[in-house]
Design an enzyme around this catalytic site. Structure first.
Site, PDB file in Angstrom:
ATOM      1  CB  SER A  14      -0.959   0.217   1.128  1.00 49.10           C
ATOM      2  OG  SER A  14      -1.661   1.200   1.252  1.00 49.10           O
ATOM      3  CE  LYS A  65     -10.735  -1.705  -2.535  1.00 50.49           C
ATOM      4  NZ  LYS A  65     -10.416  -1.275  -4.086  1.00 50.49           N
ATOM      5  CG  ASP A 106     -11.722   1.804  -5.366  1.00 52.21           C
ATOM      6  OD1 ASP A 106     -10.666   2.257  -5.246  1.00 52.21           O
ATOM      7  OD2 ASP A 106     -12.107   0.438  -4.964  1.00 52.21           O
ATOM      8  N   GLY A 131     -13.139  -9.126  -8.205  1.00 53.06           N
ATOM      9  CA  GLY A 131     -13.487  -8.661  -6.828  1.00 53.06           C
ATOM     10  C   GLY A 131     -13.907  -7.124  -6.616  1.00 53.06           C
ATOM     11  N   GLY A 132     -13.725  -6.693  -5.559  1.00 52.65           N
ATOM     12  CA  GLY A 132     -14.376  -5.610  -5.042  1.00 52.65           C
ATOM     13  C   GLY A 132     -13.931  -4.541  -6.086  1.00 52.65           C
ATOM     14  CB  ALA A 133     -10.734  -3.170  -7.816  1.00 52.40           C
ATOM     15  CE1 TYR A 211      -0.519   1.314  -4.476  1.00 50.23           C
ATOM     16  CE2 TYR A 211      -2.581   0.905  -5.415  1.00 50.23           C
ATOM     17  CZ  TYR A 211      -1.641   0.979  -4.298  1.00 50.23           C
ATOM     18  OH  TYR A 211      -2.217   0.569  -3.040  1.00 50.23           O
TER      19      TYR A 211
END
Length: 251
Positions: A14, A65, A106, A131-133, A211
């Site tokens: 992170s 998430k 997001d 997934g959540g993203a 990232y």
């Protein structure tokens, strides 16, 4: 001191703590602090909130998430529509936490970071990961009227297909490719979704929500084929700023 933080597992990847710490320093925000709270199971959020009674907000990352939703008192309409939460606002009264409200920034981050790169040929998309993203990404593509499929190992739903159904012909037809999996994230730099990359060309836009590193194996291979590539750093920054705005809004 106003305290904020991030929950997830693992958190070694992170940038959030560094981002907010730098933001506080640069903007002379002297009354705020941001910490990392790795939790092995989502149920540990209850103990975390008991121990950290002065928390005013949390970010949520992989893999919680969606799992965090039952622990919240309320969902923002966008988070409810998406079915995933990455930001929690904690309201307190006399140092007692009284409400947890979930948001999805997001959506804001992805939409604002994607739009400058969209061209007329990017009219259909493939999303890798469910997934959540990926739910936030799918929601944004619906808003932008971009038809898409979600590709995963265990597909569920009308828009879902498996990696085994993915061939060069389909990749060539879908010229917006979006990786929502953690594959390729440091330290696993040699990983990427099983995509037939020989079908990627100059008209493709490859977007990776990862990232760290700034160029994943997926992006490097897409760039070698002539595709335009975008990493997830801008999305991270935009969603973080949106979270900060939510945390500082008056009720």
């Amino acid at each position: 001191m106003r305290n904020f933080g991030l929950i997830g597992n693992p958190l070694s990847h992170s940038f959030s703590k560094k981002y907010f710490t730098n933001k506080f320093k640069k903007e002379s925000i002297l009354d705020a602090n941001y910490e990392l709270f790795p939790i092995k199971e989502i149920d540990e959020i209850k103990l975390l909130l008991q121990e950290q009674k002065d928390l005013l907000g949390l970010n949520v990352t992989i893999p919680y998430k969606q799992a965090v939703i039952p622990y919240l008192d309320e969902l923002d309409p966008t988070a409810k529509a998406v079915g995933a939460v990455n930001t929690i606002k904690i309201s307190t009264l006399e140092n007692v936490q009284v409400q947890l409200k979930g948001y999805n920034t997001d959506v804001i981050g992805f939409r604002q970071s994607l739009k400058p790169f969209l061209a007329k040929e990017h009219e259909r998309a493939l999303i890798f990961g469910n997934g959540g993203a990926s739910k936030a990404v799918s929601y944004v593509l619906d808003q932008l009227n971009i038809p898409h499929f979600i590709v995963s190992r265990n597909p569920t739903g009308v828009k879902a297909i498996s990696y085994s159904e993915l061939d060069e012909a389909s990749v060539s037809r879908f010229q917006l490719l979006i990786n929502c999996t953690p594959l390729g994230m440091s330290p696993n730099l040699d990983q990427m979704p099983p995509i037939p990359m020989d079908a990627v060309g100059k008209k493709h836009l490859a977007y990776d929500l990862v990232y760290n590193p700034l160029e994943t194996k997926f992006l490097a291979m897409a760039k070698a084929k002539g595709a335009l590539t975008v990493n997830g750093l801008s999305m991270l920054q935009l969603q973080a700023e949106a979270a900060w705005k939510i945390w500082n809004e008056e009720k």
